[in-house]
Design an enzyme around this catalytic site. Structure first.
Site, PDB file in Angstrom:
ATOM      1  N   SER A   7       9.766   0.052  83.006  1.00 49.93           N
ATOM      2  CA  SER A   7       9.709   0.728  81.707  1.00 49.93           C
ATOM      3  C   SER A   7       8.292   0.722  81.187  1.00 49.93           C
ATOM      4  O   SER A   7       7.711  -0.341  80.936  1.00 49.93           O
ATOM      5  CB  SER A   7      10.620   0.019  80.708  1.00 49.93           C
ATOM      6  OG  SER A   7      10.287   0.449  79.402  1.00 49.93           O
ATOM      7  N   HIS A  48      10.775   4.598  84.043  1.00 48.08           N
ATOM      8  CA  HIS A  48      11.735   4.547  82.929  1.00 48.08           C
ATOM      9  C   HIS A  48      10.965   4.771  81.625  1.00 48.08           C
ATOM     10  O   HIS A  48      10.042   4.026  81.303  1.00 48.08           O
ATOM     11  CB  HIS A  48      12.449   3.199  82.919  1.00 48.08           C
ATOM     12  CG  HIS A  48      13.514   3.080  81.876  1.00 48.08           C
ATOM     13  ND1 HIS A  48      14.811   3.513  82.075  1.00 48.08           N
ATOM     14  CD2 HIS A  48      13.485   2.578  80.626  1.00 48.08           C
ATOM     15  CE1 HIS A  48      15.527   3.287  80.987  1.00 48.08           C
ATOM     16  NE2 HIS A  48      14.739   2.709  80.084  1.00 48.08           N
ATOM     17  N   ASP A  86      11.124   5.246  77.525  1.00 38.36           N
ATOM     18  CA  ASP A  86      11.950   4.911  76.358  1.00 38.36           C
ATOM     19  C   ASP A  86      11.501   5.682  75.126  1.00 38.36           C
ATOM     20  O   ASP A  86      10.436   5.414  74.572  1.00 38.36           O
ATOM     21  CB  ASP A  86      11.834   3.405  76.074  1.00 38.36           C
ATOM     22  CG  ASP A  86      12.533   2.584  77.129  1.00 38.36           C
ATOM     23  OD1 ASP A  86      13.743   2.783  77.325  1.00 38.36           O
ATOM     24  OD2 ASP A  86      11.866   1.743  77.769  1.00 38.36           O
ATOM     25  N   MET A 139      12.127   6.520  71.251  1.00 39.17           N
ATOM     26  CA  MET A 139      12.769   5.929  70.061  1.00 39.17           C
ATOM     27  C   MET A 139      12.369   6.704  68.814  1.00 39.17           C
ATOM     28  O   MET A 139      11.190   7.046  68.658  1.00 39.17           O
ATOM     29  CB  MET A 139      12.330   4.473  69.899  1.00 39.17           C
ATOM     30  CG  MET A 139      12.597   3.614  71.114  1.00 39.17           C
ATOM     31  SD  MET A 139      12.017   1.938  70.844  1.00 39.17           S
ATOM     32  CE  MET A 139      12.321   1.222  72.464  1.00 39.17           C
ATOM     33  N   HIS A 155      15.140   7.672  78.734  1.00 36.03           N
ATOM     34  CA  HIS A 155      16.164   6.973  77.953  1.00 36.03           C
ATOM     35  C   HIS A 155      15.972   7.327  76.485  1.00 36.03           C
ATOM     36  O   HIS A 155      15.020   6.857  75.855  1.00 36.03           O
ATOM     37  CB  HIS A 155      16.010   5.463  78.208  1.00 36.03           C
ATOM     38  CG  HIS A 155      16.946   4.604  77.427  1.00 36.03           C
ATOM     39  ND1 HIS A 155      16.788   3.234  77.351  1.00 36.03           N
ATOM     40  CD2 HIS A 155      18.053   4.883  76.697  1.00 36.03           C
ATOM     41  CE1 HIS A 155      17.746   2.717  76.604  1.00 36.03           C
ATOM     42  NE2 HIS A 155      18.529   3.706  76.188  1.00 36.03           N
ATOM     43  N   MET A 165      16.732   6.955  72.813  1.00 41.79           N
ATOM     44  CA  MET A 165      17.325   6.140  71.752  1.00 41.79           C
ATOM     45  C   MET A 165      17.090   6.893  70.451  1.00 41.79           C
ATOM     46  O   MET A 165      16.303   6.473  69.593  1.00 41.79           O
ATOM     47  CB  MET A 165      16.676   4.749  71.745  1.00 41.79           C
ATOM     48  CG  MET A 165      17.164   3.891  72.908  1.00 41.79           C
ATOM     49  SD  MET A 165      16.051   2.535  73.306  1.00 41.79           S
ATOM     50  CE  MET A 165      14.931   3.385  74.397  1.00 41.79           C
ATOM     51  N   MET A 190      23.079  -1.610  78.344  1.00 41.01           N
ATOM     52  CA  MET A 190      22.007  -2.300  77.624  1.00 41.01           C
ATOM     53  C   MET A 190      22.284  -3.807  77.628  1.00 41.01           C
ATOM     54  O   MET A 190      23.334  -4.251  77.170  1.00 41.01           O
ATOM     55  CB  MET A 190      21.908  -1.816  76.175  1.00 41.01           C
ATOM     56  CG  MET A 190      21.432  -0.378  75.999  1.00 41.01           C
ATOM     57  SD  MET A 190      19.862  -0.002  76.801  1.00 41.01           S
ATOM     58  CE  MET A 190      18.769  -1.209  76.046  1.00 41.01           C
ATOM     59  N   ASP A 207      19.364  -2.447  81.543  1.00 40.10           N
ATOM     60  CA  ASP A 207      18.136  -2.269  80.769  1.00 40.10           C
ATOM     61  C   ASP A 207      18.000  -3.346  79.700  1.00 40.10           C
ATOM     62  O   ASP A 207      18.775  -3.392  78.745  1.00 40.10           O
ATOM     63  CB  ASP A 207      18.165  -0.874  80.123  1.00 40.10           C
ATOM     64  CG  ASP A 207      16.836  -0.513  79.479  1.00 40.10           C
ATOM     65  OD1 ASP A 207      15.871  -1.291  79.622  1.00 40.10           O
ATOM     66  OD2 ASP A 207      16.775   0.552  78.843  1.00 40.10           O
TER      67      ASP A 207
HETATM   68  C1  DX5 Z   1      14.691  -1.393  75.079  1.00 37.74           C
HETATM   69  C2  DX5 Z   1      14.296  -0.401  76.135  1.00 37.74           C
HETATM   70  C3  DX5 Z   1      13.981  -1.038  77.423  1.00 37.74           C
HETATM   71  C4  DX5 Z   1      12.793  -1.941  77.363  1.00 37.74           C
HETATM   72  C5  DX5 Z   1      12.976  -3.012  78.379  1.00 37.74           C
HETATM   73  O1  DX5 Z   1      15.153  -0.737  73.971  1.00 37.74           O
HETATM   74  O2  DX5 Z   1      15.358   0.515  76.379  1.00 37.74           O
HETATM   75  O3  DX5 Z   1      13.840  -0.088  78.468  1.00 37.74           O
HETATM   76  O4  DX5 Z   1      11.581  -1.277  77.595  1.00 37.74           O
HETATM   77  O5  DX5 Z   1      11.962  -3.944  78.214  1.00 37.74           O
HETATM   78  P1  DX5 Z   1      12.090  -5.427  78.763  1.00 37.74           P
HETATM   79  O6  DX5 Z   1      12.278  -5.319  80.254  1.00 37.74           O
HETATM   80  O7  DX5 Z   1      10.814  -6.037  78.354  1.00 37.74           O
HETATM   81  O8  DX5 Z   1      13.302  -6.035  78.105  1.00 37.74           O
HETATM   82 ZN    ZN Z   2      15.253   1.792  78.233  1.00 39.35          ZN
END
Ligand code: DX5
Ligand code: ZN
Length: 216
Positions: free
Chosen positions: A8, A33, A35, A37, A66, A68, A137, A175
């Site tokens: 990620s 990956h 993320d 948000m 991903h 969110m 998650m 994740d």
């Molecule tokens: C959290 C994200 C993850 C995050 C994982 O909301 O969806 O993908 O980047 O990070 P680590 O591996 O540090 O928990």
């Molecule tokens: Zn993620």
């Protein structure tokens, strides 16, 4: 099928994004990956479509995006345009999940559904055959570097049984808080894809960590 590693980039050095992409290209990582948000669905804001467009110019591997965000339907076409191969929406953010999955498929992307720690895998039963990847998650979404939630193993086992009983090829992705300490146990429970953010990017030798996760 050999398991996949999806670092990620949330934990990467964004001032050196091109180098981080090249490091992943040279590594044993399978996917990038990414993320996204929105500060609404989760209490944090990360990056969005323009940044993914830049990443796509350098990344030579599958882009696993991903989302969110609330109402992800608004942006499905745009994520396709910037190179998303897998597009994952949150079960909790989709009032009409079946329709959203149809829209993702129509754009030619793999359909992912993420579930929060409090969401039961059984809720996916009516749409399981319409999903290419379930992202379980293992932390509350919104931040990297959080502690892995132990109850994840049981959820993965139950989901693995549901998928196998139906003869589906749906991938299970984990994740949050993934490290070499829990990777093997997650794979044994039935996971196919391991996301790792801080464990990879905060390491002295990220490529070595990726290789270790790949070989575990
Ligand atoms: C959290 C994200 C993850 C995050 C994982 O909301 O969806 O993908 O980047 O990070 P680590 O591996 O540090 O928990
Ligand atoms: Zn993620």
């Amino acid at each position: 099928m050999a398991h996949l590693i999806a670092p990620s980039l949330l934990a990467c050095d964004f001032a050196n994004l091109q180098q981080e992409c090249e490091m992943l290209n040279e590594s044993e990582a399978d996917w990038f990956h990414l993320d996204v948000m929105d500060g609404m669905f989760v209490p944090n804001i990360s990056f969005g479509i323009p940044v993914i467009d830049f990443i796509n110019r350098h990344a030579k591997k599958t882009l696993d995006v991903h989302l969110m965000i609330e109402q992800p339907d608004r942006y499905i076409t745009q994520f396709k345009q910037v190179g998303a191969d897998v597009l994952t929406v949150h079960y909790e953010a989709c009032t009409h999940l079946h329709r959203t999955l149809q829209a993702i498929e129509q754009e030619g992307m793999k359909r992912g559904v993420a579930i929060n720690p409090h969401t039961s895998v059984e809720l996916l039963e009516p749409v399981l055959e319409n999903i290419d990847l379930v992202c379980v998650m293992s932390v509350n979404p919104g931040f990297g570097g959080q502690k892995f939630i132990e109850g994840t193993y049981r959820k993965v086992e139950r989901l693995r049984t549901m998928i196998d009983q139906r003869g589906l090829n749906t991938l299970i992705e984990i994740d949050g808080g993934v490290t070499s300490a829990n990777a093997r146990k997650l794979l044994d429970a039935g996971a196919n894809v391991l996301v790792a953010g801080s464990f990879v990017f905060k390491a002295d030798n990220p490529k070595r960590v990726i290789l270790d996760l790949k070989q575990c």
